[in-house]
Motif scaffolding. Sequence first.
Motif, PDB file in Angstrom:
ATOM      1  N   ARG A   1      -0.775  -1.800  -6.742  1.00 15.01           N
ATOM      2  CA  ARG A   1      -2.088  -2.420  -6.595  1.00 15.01           C
ATOM      3  C   ARG A   1      -2.066  -3.928  -6.842  1.00 15.01           C
ATOM      4  O   ARG A   1      -2.733  -4.697  -6.149  1.00 15.01           O
ATOM      5  CB  ARG A   1      -3.090  -1.762  -7.554  1.00 15.01           C
TER       6      ARG A   1
ATOM      7  N   GLU B   1      -0.619  -5.548  -3.927  1.00 11.54           N
ATOM      8  CA  GLU B   1      -1.575  -5.429  -2.827  1.00 11.54           C
ATOM      9  C   GLU B   1      -2.642  -6.524  -2.957  1.00 11.54           C
ATOM     10  O   GLU B   1      -2.986  -7.195  -1.976  1.00 11.54           O
ATOM     11  CB  GLU B   1      -2.232  -4.041  -2.871  1.00 11.54           C
TER      12      GLU B   1
ATOM     13  N   ARG C   1       0.835  -1.211   0.000  1.00 12.16           N
ATOM     14  CA  ARG C   1       0.000   0.000   0.000  1.00 12.16           C
ATOM     15  C   ARG C   1       0.860   1.249   0.000  1.00 12.16           C
ATOM     16  O   ARG C   1       0.587   2.199  -0.725  1.00 12.16           O
ATOM     17  CB  ARG C   1      -0.940  -0.010   1.210  1.00 12.16           C
TER      18      ARG C   1
ATOM     19  N   LYS D   1       2.162   1.836  -3.263  1.00  7.76           N
ATOM     20  CA  LYS D   1       1.073   2.049  -4.219  1.00  7.76           C
ATOM     21  C   LYS D   1       1.127   1.066  -5.386  1.00  7.76           C
ATOM     22  O   LYS D   1       0.899   1.414  -6.536  1.00  7.76           O
ATOM     23  CB  LYS D   1       1.076   3.495  -4.743  1.00  7.76           C
TER      24      LYS D   1
END
Lengths: 414, 56
Positions: free
Chosen positions: A266, A269, A261, A264
């Motif tokens: 995704r 994540e 996270r 950043k």
Amino acid sequence: RSSHIRYRMEASCLELALEGERLCKVGDYGAGVSFFDAAIQVGTEDLQVLSAIYSQLGNAYFHLHDYAKALEFHRHDLTLTRAIGDKLGEAKASGNLGNTLKVLGRFDEAVVCCQRHLDIASEYQDTVGQARALYNFGNVFHAKGKSMSGSAAEPGEFPEEVMTALGKAAEYYEANLALVKELGDRAAEGRTFGNLGNTHYLLGNFRKAVASHEQRLLVAKEFGDRAAERRAYCNLGNAYIFLGEFEMAAEHYKRALQLARQLKDRAVEAQACYSLGNTYTLLQDYERAIDYHLKHLIIAQDLNDRIGEGRACWSLGNAHTALGNHDQAMHFAEKHLEISKETGDRSGELTARMNVSDLQMVLGLSYSTNNSVLSENKDIDYNLHGARPRIGRRHSMENLELVKLTPDKTNRWS
Amino acid sequence: RLQDEDSQSLAVPSSQTFHSDKVEMEPDTMETKSLSDYFSKLHMGSVMSSCRSQGQ
């Protein structure tokens, strides 16, 4: 006058190439390639300059994942360095060619290149070069082993040829570690620990994998390299799963998720959420499992990752079935069916079809007042080994035959 | 009763789900050749040769 033209030409080639070099250094490989191409168009009589341009073009294409082009230019560089008798240049070209061949799955040719890199470095007592060649060697054998492993087997249970290749990878990584420790090159040590950890994991040496990844983590923290730190946490989580230490796995995946996270990223994540969902399933905490699988689902949808979405639906269907939420389970099983049809995932489609039909049966039964049907059915399907209904058991083609619920996997996980 | 049995069972994901080939590898290290390095060396060479020619 002709010498003046030649001077202008050399200057222009050099200027273009230097601009290409600058662009690649800041990570703009596409623009870098254009400048190097232009430099080659202008031409140069300095073969060292040409070698440097070929080499950098090869690396730029490598970074751009255009491996055919990378191969072409590293080949040119190798030919050129041989022609001019530049041994150290030849060693570098061989190393780069080896890495490129590895990515293309041409492992035997890659091995020859790694050996050439190593031989020249040894001849010149270039310890740095030797260490780098050993790392590349390890990577080639790791990739070779993984490519032969197929998808069905589990870590530690691969065919002998795979284990042999992975064993060689581990040896080369160990040899590399001895050299980079001597050189005090911590960054290189970190990389090698990471890949050695992955090799031990595939070999089924999960304790050794943990020890290596712990070292990798330590180095990543020293350098403040959060991407490497996240990788280490994921790899540690995977190893703890196979050690049956699910709580530890969850802790590591959570750190990986936090870092994903922060970074950043995704896709990463989503992967961490998926791993957490699976881990909480193993811990039989289905509410948390659902929570993480839903997070994974949302990101997969955002990223237009239909395969990930299908996997999320399948997992969610299973978790809801475990909780007895058969309506919700049906919703996700149907979605899984739809997606697996769309992506052409035949085994996923069969799994989904069976889940849907099993759920239809359960839902039908729950509306039915005929309890004798239920209990009779339970005797057949649910009563073995304390428990496992057919629903959700069929993950793959192997489980297609009328499942009499052998608890092999269950024991492994519990 | 059915539900109890359900919740203690089921949905154990196949281990395939975990490893697939999900090990996360470290980056490849490529060898680099730099023009700037080469020219700084070359420049030193030419300075040295001009020193030699002055000496002669």
